[in-house]
Scaffold this motif. Structure first.
Motif, PDB file in Angstrom:
ATOM      1  N   ALA A 116       0.905  -1.308  -0.114  1.00  0.00           N
ATOM      2  CA  ALA A 116      -0.146   0.030   0.098  1.00  0.00           C
ATOM      3  C   ALA A 116       0.793   1.269   0.042  1.00  0.00           C
ATOM      4  O   ALA A 116       0.315   2.469  -0.318  1.00  0.00           O
ATOM      5  N   ILE A 117       1.963   1.263   0.338  1.00  0.00           N
ATOM      6  CA  ILE A 117       2.880   2.345   0.537  1.00  0.00           C
ATOM      7  C   ILE A 117       3.111   2.919  -1.011  1.00  0.00           C
ATOM      8  O   ILE A 117       3.062   4.503  -0.837  1.00  0.00           O
ATOM      9  N   PRO A 118       3.552   2.308  -2.042  1.00  0.00           N
ATOM     10  CA  PRO A 118       3.690   2.988  -3.332  1.00  0.00           C
ATOM     11  C   PRO A 118       2.460   4.032  -3.514  1.00  0.00           C
ATOM     12  O   PRO A 118       2.639   4.939  -4.263  1.00  0.00           O
ATOM     13  N   GLY A 119       1.255   3.436  -3.245  1.00  0.00           N
ATOM     14  CA  GLY A 119       0.122   4.483  -3.814  1.00  0.00           C
ATOM     15  C   GLY A 119       0.113   5.821  -2.969  1.00  0.00           C
ATOM     16  O   GLY A 119      -0.464   6.822  -3.452  1.00  0.00           O
ATOM     17  N   TYR A 120       0.371   5.639  -1.652  1.00  0.00           N
ATOM     18  CA  TYR A 120       0.352   6.790  -0.752  1.00  0.00           C
ATOM     19  C   TYR A 120       1.547   7.776  -1.331  1.00  0.00           C
ATOM     20  O   TYR A 120       1.676   9.052  -1.381  1.00  0.00           O
TER      21      TYR A 120
END
Length: 233
Positions: free
Chosen positions: A93-97
């Protein structure tokens, strides 16, 4: 005929006598030629050195304890593999943020990005809190991998994941408002953000289901009630 006993001082130190004549010393009391001792004390027979042999593995002095037996005696952590799977799910989920922060910062400095510049602090604040909750969840997972399998550690994992879900629910409305406030020529990058947010919805849902299955629904519900009982929620 009377036997004459040898004088003690002639053989009192045979080793010193042998050493003094073995390497070319002066003739000794026996009158032997120089460098050739007349008497040598036979020494112990020497053999070639033997390479040391490694002792068999025997932990704590126990008999019959081989590496395979020791590995069988140590109980395996049944939560290790699921915890690693949850960590990998959360990291996806971190790349989306990161994409959201990059788009907002890049568009805010454009000539017509005044509205995005005003909303940028709110976006960055949510991202900062999301990162903190990610670190908290991964820290609890490390504790599980180290063997801490107590209800308190399970709660320490379930609470930040619930916090992530709560914060993520605020991201999509914020992105929608930014997309509507942006000029038409700046709205194209927000389509990619919508896809990233949908992907994060799926990842957080998978993490919540895994926590309920592995650590029990009671842990998840207790953490959820604690998060949503906070003031202002």
């Amino acid at each position: 005929m009377q036997q004459i006993a040898p004088q003690p001082q002639q053989f009192a130190q045979p080793q010193a006598f042998m050493q003094s004549h073995a390497y070319g010393g002066q003739p000794g009391p026996m009158g032997g030629p120089q460098g050739q001792p007349m008497y040598q004390q036979p020494g112990p027979q020497q053999s070639a050195p033997v390479a040391p042999v490694q002792a068999p593995f025997n932990p704590a002095g126990m008999s019959g304890g081989g590496p395979q037996q020791q590995q069988q005696q140590q109980p395996q952590n049944p939560y290790a593999r699921p915890a690693i799977s949850i960590a990998r799910t959360l990291e996806q989920a971190i790349p989306g943020y990161q994409l959201l922060v990059s788009v907002v910062q890049d568009l805010a400095v454009t000539p017509r990005g005044e509205s995005l510049a005003q909303a940028a602090p709110a976006v960055l604040e949510i991202m900062r809190e999301l990162v903190l909750q990610h670190y908290a969840a991964l820290g609890a997972i490390r504790r599980v991998l180290c063997g801490e399998t107590t209800p308190d550690v399970f709660m320490a994992l379930a609470i930040p994941v619930n916090q992530l879900i709560l914060l993520h629910s605020q991201v999509r409305p914020l992105v929608d408002r930014l997309s509507m406030a942006a000029p038409p020529e700046l709205r194209a990058p927000f389509s990619g953000l919508s896809q990233a947010i949908s992907g994060n919805d799926m990842h957080l849902s998978q993490a919540s289901q895994a926590i309920q299955q592995v650590f029990g629904p009671q842990v998840w519900e207790a953490a959820r009630s604690r998060v949503y009982s906070q003031p202002g929620i």
